[in-house]
Design a protein around this motif. Structure first.
Motif, PDB file in Angstrom:
ATOM      1  N   ARG A  44       0.832  -1.207   0.000  1.00 10.73           N
ATOM      2  CA  ARG A  44       0.000   0.000   0.000  1.00 10.73           C
ATOM      3  C   ARG A  44       0.869   1.262   0.000  1.00 10.73           C
ATOM      4  O   ARG A  44       0.548   2.234  -0.682  1.00 10.73           O
ATOM      5  CB  ARG A  44      -0.957  -0.013   1.202  1.00 10.73           C
ATOM      6  N   ALA A  45       1.965   1.227   0.762  1.00  6.01           N
ATOM      7  CA  ALA A  45       2.871   2.387   0.792  1.00  6.01           C
ATOM      8  C   ALA A  45       3.487   2.616  -0.595  1.00  6.01           C
ATOM      9  O   ALA A  45       3.596   3.753  -1.066  1.00  6.01           O
ATOM     10  CB  ALA A  45       3.967   2.167   1.834  1.00  6.01           C
ATOM     11  N   ILE A  46       3.852   1.524  -1.263  1.00  5.35           N
ATOM     12  CA  ILE A  46       4.439   1.644  -2.603  1.00  5.35           C
ATOM     13  C   ILE A  46       3.403   2.185  -3.591  1.00  5.35           C
ATOM     14  O   ILE A  46       3.705   3.043  -4.419  1.00  5.35           O
ATOM     15  CB  ILE A  46       5.009   0.281  -3.080  1.00  5.35           C
ATOM     16  N   ARG A  47       2.168   1.663  -3.498  1.00  8.22           N
ATOM     17  CA  ARG A  47       1.104   2.161  -4.383  1.00  8.22           C
ATOM     18  C   ARG A  47       0.879   3.657  -4.183  1.00  8.22           C
ATOM     19  O   ARG A  47       0.621   4.386  -5.125  1.00  8.22           O
ATOM     20  CB  ARG A  47      -0.215   1.429  -4.111  1.00  8.22           C
ATOM     21  N   ALA A  48       0.960   4.094  -2.909  1.00  8.66           N
ATOM     22  CA  ALA A  48       0.756   5.524  -2.634  1.00  8.66           C
ATOM     23  C   ALA A  48       1.831   6.348  -3.338  1.00  8.66           C
ATOM     24  O   ALA A  48       1.552   7.417  -3.892  1.00  8.66           O
ATOM     25  CB  ALA A  48       0.785   5.776  -1.125  1.00  8.66           C
ATOM     26  N   VAL A  49       3.064   5.836  -3.343  1.00  3.34           N
ATOM     27  CA  VAL A  49       4.154   6.529  -4.048  1.00  3.34           C
ATOM     28  C   VAL A  49       3.864   6.539  -5.558  1.00  3.34           C
ATOM     29  O   VAL A  49       3.992   7.554  -6.234  1.00  3.34           O
ATOM     30  CB  VAL A  49       5.514   5.842  -3.768  1.00  3.34           C
ATOM     31  N   LEU A  50       3.443   5.390  -6.090  1.00 10.47           N
ATOM     32  CA  LEU A  50       3.178   5.270  -7.531  1.00 10.47           C
ATOM     33  C   LEU A  50       2.041   6.188  -7.983  1.00 10.47           C
ATOM     34  O   LEU A  50       2.090   6.742  -9.083  1.00 10.47           O
ATOM     35  CB  LEU A  50       2.812   3.821  -7.878  1.00 10.47           C
ATOM     36  N   LEU A  51       1.030   6.322  -7.137  1.00 11.49           N
ATOM     37  CA  LEU A  51      -0.164   7.063  -7.554  1.00 11.49           C
ATOM     38  C   LEU A  51      -0.107   8.543  -7.207  1.00 11.49           C
ATOM     39  O   LEU A  51      -0.965   9.310  -7.631  1.00 11.49           O
ATOM     40  CB  LEU A  51      -1.421   6.425  -6.944  1.00 11.49           C
ATOM     41  N   ASN A  52       0.911   8.962  -6.440  1.00 10.45           N
ATOM     42  CA  ASN A  52       1.039  10.377  -6.084  1.00 10.45           C
ATOM     43  C   ASN A  52       1.318  11.207  -7.348  1.00 10.45           C
ATOM     44  O   ASN A  52       2.312  10.984  -8.033  1.00 10.45           O
ATOM     45  CB  ASN A  52       2.195  10.529  -5.082  1.00 10.45           C
ATOM     46  N   PRO A  53       0.429  12.148  -7.671  1.00 11.77           N
ATOM     47  CA  PRO A  53       0.602  12.931  -8.908  1.00 11.77           C
ATOM     48  C   PRO A  53       1.956  13.656  -8.968  1.00 11.77           C
ATOM     49  O   PRO A  53       2.477  13.899 -10.052  1.00 11.77           O
ATOM     50  CB  PRO A  53      -0.548  13.947  -8.848  1.00 11.77           C
ATOM     51  N   GLU A  54       2.530  13.969  -7.795  1.00 13.46           N
ATOM     52  CA  GLU A  54       3.841  14.631  -7.781  1.00 13.46           C
ATOM     53  C   GLU A  54       4.929  13.745  -8.397  1.00 13.46           C
ATOM     54  O   GLU A  54       5.959  14.233  -8.826  1.00 13.46           O
ATOM     55  CB  GLU A  54       4.243  14.982  -6.343  1.00 13.46           C
ATOM     56  N   ASN A  55       4.696  12.432  -8.397  1.00 13.06           N
ATOM     57  CA  ASN A  55       5.686  11.499  -8.949  1.00 13.06           C
ATOM     58  C   ASN A  55       5.344  11.061 -10.372  1.00 13.06           C
ATOM     59  O   ASN A  55       5.917  10.102 -10.885  1.00 13.06           O
ATOM     60  CB  ASN A  55       5.793  10.260  -8.049  1.00 13.06           C
ATOM     61  N   THR A  62      11.923   3.163 -13.183  1.00 14.28           N
ATOM     62  CA  THR A  62      11.628   3.350 -11.757  1.00 14.28           C
ATOM     63  C   THR A  62      10.278   2.728 -11.423  1.00 14.28           C
ATOM     64  O   THR A  62      10.126   2.007 -10.430  1.00 14.28           O
ATOM     65  CB  THR A  62      11.593   4.857 -11.411  1.00 14.28           C
ATOM     66  N   GLU A  63       9.304   3.024 -12.275  1.00 11.62           N
ATOM     67  CA  GLU A  63       7.956   2.492 -12.074  1.00 11.62           C
ATOM     68  C   GLU A  63       7.973   0.960 -12.071  1.00 11.62           C
ATOM     69  O   GLU A  63       7.395   0.321 -11.186  1.00 11.62           O
ATOM     70  CB  GLU A  63       7.040   3.019 -13.197  1.00 11.62           C
ATOM     71  N   LEU A  64       8.688   0.387 -13.024  1.00 12.21           N
ATOM     72  CA  LEU A  64       8.792  -1.078 -13.101  1.00 12.21           C
ATOM     73  C   LEU A  64       9.400  -1.647 -11.816  1.00 12.21           C
ATOM     74  O   LEU A  64       8.904  -2.632 -11.263  1.00 12.21           O
ATOM     75  CB  LEU A  64       9.650  -1.476 -14.311  1.00 12.21           C
ATOM     76  N   LEU A  65      10.472  -1.009 -11.322  1.00 13.96           N
ATOM     77  CA  LEU A  65      11.139  -1.518 -10.115  1.00 13.96           C
ATOM     78  C   LEU A  65      10.235  -1.396  -8.889  1.00 13.96           C
ATOM     79  O   LEU A  65      10.252  -2.268  -8.012  1.00 13.96           O
ATOM     80  CB  LEU A  65      12.466  -0.785  -9.898  1.00 13.96           C
ATOM     81  N   LEU A  66       9.424  -0.343  -8.839  1.00 14.81           N
ATOM     82  CA  LEU A  66       8.478  -0.205  -7.721  1.00 14.81           C
ATOM     83  C   LEU A  66       7.405  -1.297  -7.786  1.00 14.81           C
ATOM     84  O   LEU A  66       7.048  -1.889  -6.772  1.00 14.81           O
ATOM     85  CB  LEU A  66       7.849   1.192  -7.705  1.00 14.81           C
ATOM     86  N   TYR A  67       6.898  -1.581  -8.988  1.00 15.02           N
ATOM     87  CA  TYR A  67       5.939  -2.676  -9.120  1.00 15.02           C
ATOM     88  C   TYR A  67       6.586  -3.999  -8.705  1.00 15.02           C
ATOM     89  O   TYR A  67       5.958  -4.850  -8.077  1.00 15.02           O
ATOM     90  CB  TYR A  67       5.413  -2.785 -10.559  1.00 15.02           C
ATOM     91  N   MET A  68       7.851  -4.157  -9.048  1.00 14.46           N
ATOM     92  CA  MET A  68       8.541  -5.397  -8.691  1.00 14.46           C
ATOM     93  C   MET A  68       8.760  -5.503  -7.179  1.00 14.46           C
ATOM     94  O   MET A  68       8.688  -6.591  -6.609  1.00 14.46           O
ATOM     95  CB  MET A  68       9.864  -5.504  -9.444  1.00 14.46           C
ATOM     96  N   ALA A  69       9.035  -4.368  -6.520  1.00 12.21           N
ATOM     97  CA  ALA A  69       9.195  -4.381  -5.064  1.00 12.21           C
ATOM     98  C   ALA A  69       7.874  -4.785  -4.412  1.00 12.21           C
ATOM     99  O   ALA A  69       7.836  -5.580  -3.460  1.00 12.21           O
ATOM    100  CB  ALA A  69       9.652  -3.007  -4.570  1.00 12.21           C
ATOM    101  N   ASP A  70       6.788  -4.236  -4.924  1.00 13.98           N
ATOM    102  CA  ASP A  70       5.451  -4.590  -4.457  1.00 13.98           C
ATOM    103  C   ASP A  70       5.229  -6.096  -4.625  1.00 13.98           C
ATOM    104  O   ASP A  70       4.792  -6.797  -3.692  1.00 13.98           O
ATOM    105  CB  ASP A  70       4.460  -3.770  -5.297  1.00 13.98           C
ATOM    106  N   ARG A  71       5.562  -6.628  -5.799  1.00 14.80           N
ATOM    107  CA  ARG A  71       5.394  -8.061  -6.067  1.00 14.80           C
ATOM    108  C   ARG A  71       6.270  -8.898  -5.146  1.00 14.80           C
ATOM    109  O   ARG A  71       5.827  -9.940  -4.645  1.00 14.80           O
ATOM    110  CB  ARG A  71       5.771  -8.331  -7.536  1.00 14.80           C
ATOM    111  N   SER A  72       7.486  -8.454  -4.924  1.00 14.68           N
ATOM    112  CA  SER A  72       8.395  -9.186  -4.047  1.00 14.68           C
ATOM    113  C   SER A  72       7.771  -9.370  -2.669  1.00 14.68           C
ATOM    114  O   SER A  72       7.825 -10.450  -2.071  1.00 14.68           O
ATOM    115  CB  SER A  72       9.715  -8.426  -3.949  1.00 14.68           C
TER     116      SER A  72
END
Lengths: 210, 210
Positions: A44-55, A62-72
């Motif tokens: 959920r914390a990672i999703r919040a980073v991904l969905l924050n319009p500032e990012n 970067t986006e791919l690696l964040l999705y992968m961290a979530d999957r991990s």
């Protein structure tokens, strides 16, 4: 056993995975039904980073690696413990979706994403992947009707606004993955009635179990 | 040109990188001096996730992928634009540190991390890596004095509490990477006076430039 369901918008994955879990449960196969982000606190914390319009301007990598961290974390907290406990895991979309969507949507090379996923998640490859395939026009029309009826959470409609051509590339990407790994994939014709699709999924799973 | 400085605690990287930037600047080589997290907005958000005690139980692989996402954004926003503009980039620790620290600290296989990094960041490999090498006892004693004097931000002291044996493995890990890639690495004896180390770094860079 680790089973994933894949497919484009409106293919009926969410309905069918519930049917499949019920059917396997009746046959004495205890199932864990999951989907990403998998409900972990970190996810959920990672999703919040991904969905924050500032990012919003983040690099595709970067986006791919964040999705992968979530999957991990989903694997670590949900999938592996369930498999270790002898349960069958049914997952609504997994890394094939990343290969197809991130590859096509963000312009990263799908071959490269596939190699990366195999390197990182080698020990949690699905045993069986059911690909619910249907023409993109049919799938999109269905997805739109569900949205209008309020049957789908809005988070899921992220990719639904894309043009038809995009969804056709997604479909073609999935079919290509299925051709590359025929021993793992079962392609199900998802354009037919829900009950027919359900029967085909059962046959596919039974055939695999034998 | 992309130059990284690596080394264990108390090796003097932070002091030496500033000297090197000044010296290169005097010679008409414009430098961008950076370090991870690199000050990107996204990097700060990722660090907040990493440092949140609620996420302390995350899988080592998840942690590695989050560090890599941070690095990806640092490359995208800072390193690549500077290199593209013809500037020399000096980076205080880069992916070798991940291979050494995450490999040894978290029990992930360092060969595997190296392969992963080469696959993901192939196009931003450092041209030159200066390894400031010194016996771990000497480095730790220096780092402790700096901490007592308040010369170091506390965030940097994360790994300093580890046992001496850990730091010795870190040193050996760095030396092993240097042996594996002798064309990229220059090993500098950092146990000597700061001014001697500074001279050796300049010689190393000059030799590389020729």
């Amino acid at each position: 056993m680790f089973i994933t369901l894949e497919g484009g918008e409106g293919a009926g994955k969410t309905t069918q995975i519930v049917h499949l879990a019920g059917w396997l449960g009746e046959r004495g196969v205890p199932c864990t039904l999951t989907r990403e982000p998998g409900g972990t606190l970190l996810g959920r914390a990672i999703r919040a980073v991904l969905l924050n319009p500032e990012n919003a301007g983040m690099a595709p990598l970067t986006e791919l690696l964040l999705y992968m961290a979530d999957r991990s974390e989903h694997i670590h907290q949900v999938i592996t413990p369930a498999l270790t406990a002898g349960r069958t895991v049914l997952c609504d979309r997994f890394f094939d979706a990343t290969v197809v969507y991130q590859g096509f949507a963000r312009g990263l090379a799908s071959d490269w994403i596939l190699r990366l996923h195999e390197l990182v998640f080698a020990d949690v490859m699905p045993d069986l992947t059911l690909l619910l395939d249907l023409p993109s026009e049919v799938g999109l029309a269905r997805a739109r009707r569900q949205l209008e009826k309020g049957d789908r959470p809005t988070a899921e409609s992220r990719f639904e606004d894309e043009a038809l051509a995009f969804h056709q590339r997604v479909r073609e990407g999935y079919l290509q993955l299925a051709r590359q790994a025929p021993e793992r994939f079962r392609v199900i014709d998802a354009a037919r009635d829900e009950s027919r699709v359900r029967e085909d999924i059962r046959s596919g799973v039974e055939e695999f179990l034998r």
